[in-house]
Design a protein around this motif. Sequence first.
Motif, PDB file in Angstrom:
ATOM      1  N   TYR A 153       0.845  -1.418   0.037  1.00 41.81           N
ATOM      2  CA  TYR A 153       0.134   0.065   0.107  1.00 41.81           C
ATOM      3  C   TYR A 153       0.666   1.303  -0.025  1.00 41.81           C
ATOM      4  N   TYR A 154       0.387   2.299  -0.235  1.00 45.06           N
ATOM      5  CA  TYR A 154       0.672   3.663  -0.157  1.00 45.06           C
ATOM      6  C   TYR A 154      -0.204   4.528   0.486  1.00 45.06           C
ATOM      7  N   SER A 155       0.181   5.556   1.256  1.00 44.26           N
ATOM      8  CA  SER A 155      -0.722   6.524   1.863  1.00 44.26           C
ATOM      9  C   SER A 155      -0.367   7.859   1.490  1.00 44.26           C
ATOM     10  N   LYS A 156      -1.331   8.912   1.445  1.00 46.77           N
ATOM     11  CA  LYS A 156      -1.015  10.217   1.021  1.00 46.77           C
ATOM     12  C   LYS A 156      -2.026  10.936   1.677  1.00 46.77           C
ATOM     13  N   GLU A 157      -1.461  12.512   1.873  1.00 46.30           N
ATOM     14  CA  GLU A 157      -2.429  13.322   2.651  1.00 46.30           C
ATOM     15  C   GLU A 157      -3.319  13.933   1.722  1.00 46.30           C
ATOM     16  N   LYS A 158      -4.736  13.982   2.142  1.00 42.97           N
ATOM     17  CA  LYS A 158      -5.839  14.432   1.626  1.00 42.97           C
ATOM     18  C   LYS A 158      -5.246  15.767   0.975  1.00 42.97           C
ATOM     19  N   TYR A 159      -4.973  16.621   1.733  1.00 45.23           N
ATOM     20  CA  TYR A 159      -4.713  18.168   1.535  1.00 45.23           C
ATOM     21  C   TYR A 159      -3.121  18.336   1.914  1.00 45.23           C
ATOM     22  N   SER A 160      -2.414  18.779   1.095  1.00 46.33           N
ATOM     23  CA  SER A 160      -0.999  19.201   1.700  1.00 46.33           C
ATOM     24  C   SER A 160      -0.638  20.682   1.336  1.00 46.33           C
ATOM     25  N   ASP A 161      -0.239  21.211   2.257  1.00 44.55           N
ATOM     26  CA  ASP A 161       0.165  22.831   1.976  1.00 44.55           C
ATOM     27  C   ASP A 161       1.242  22.883   1.266  1.00 44.55           C
ATOM     28  N   VAL A 162       2.227  21.971   1.341  1.00 48.46           N
ATOM     29  CA  VAL A 162       3.511  22.226   0.733  1.00 48.46           C
ATOM     30  C   VAL A 162       3.603  21.151  -0.506  1.00 48.46           C
ATOM     31  N   GLY A 163       2.847  20.548  -1.156  1.00 52.28           N
ATOM     32  CA  GLY A 163       2.585  19.862  -2.432  1.00 52.28           C
ATOM     33  C   GLY A 163       3.216  18.453  -2.230  1.00 52.28           C
ATOM     34  N   ASN A 165       2.715  14.831  -0.769  1.00 52.48           N
ATOM     35  CA  ASN A 165       1.527  14.438  -0.116  1.00 52.48           C
ATOM     36  C   ASN A 165       1.732  12.964   0.124  1.00 52.48           C
ATOM     37  N   LEU A 166       2.793  12.286  -0.461  1.00 51.63           N
ATOM     38  CA  LEU A 166       2.884  10.647  -0.274  1.00 51.63           C
ATOM     39  C   LEU A 166       3.684  10.801   1.180  1.00 51.63           C
ATOM     40  N   ALA A 167       2.940   9.906   2.017  1.00 59.91           N
ATOM     41  CA  ALA A 167       3.308   9.746   3.415  1.00 59.91           C
ATOM     42  C   ALA A 167       3.927   8.412   3.609  1.00 59.91           C
ATOM     43  N   CYS A 168       3.752   7.132   3.050  1.00 63.57           N
ATOM     44  CA  CYS A 168       4.169   5.914   3.219  1.00 63.57           C
ATOM     45  C   CYS A 168       3.927   5.251   2.207  1.00 63.57           C
ATOM     46  N   ILE A 169       4.880   4.259   2.044  1.00 61.30           N
ATOM     47  CA  ILE A 169       4.860   3.000   0.797  1.00 61.30           C
ATOM     48  C   ILE A 169       5.522   1.954   1.491  1.00 61.30           C
TER      49      ILE A 169
END
Length: 179
Positions: A153-163, A165-169
Amino acid sequence: ELDEHEGLDDAALKEHEEVTKVKNVAFVELGPYQMETWYFSPLPKELIPEKGLIEVLYVCEFTFQMFARKSELRRFQSRMPAERRHPPGNEIYRNGNLSMFEVDGFEERIYCQNLCYIAKLFLDHKTLYFDVDPFLFYVLCEVDERGFHPVGYYSKEKYSDVGYNLACILTFPCHQRKG
């Protein structure tokens, strides 16, 4: 050279090493695969025996529900309807026997938290366990007649101020090095 501890001050590094130096799970059984774990994970206390080590953590590959005994997992899965043998959320891609599901951390909090607990057993610096609400999780599965079996899996932020957004893989160890 990559420093996996970059950004940690001495106190934070010492705390990290103290907390993670002892694995609390020796093996994870996910579907037909039994994988040796690599790191500590702060699993729910009700799963941890008095001696502090779980020899084998049994995980339902369809729900990521965790069990201390294989008999509990078998009983749980025997009551599961065939149409629920896939991740929650929306199937957003399928090609041959591969399928991708998008799972909202806010809507499927327990599933995503459990996925994070299990991922932590294979990722040293994973920090997300409880606050899964602001993330989307994308679960890659192999599909067969029994259901949808997670590969990673991978996870990403729904909204990222800095662009960023990939959190974990993570690719589960039993599926790594397959090209």
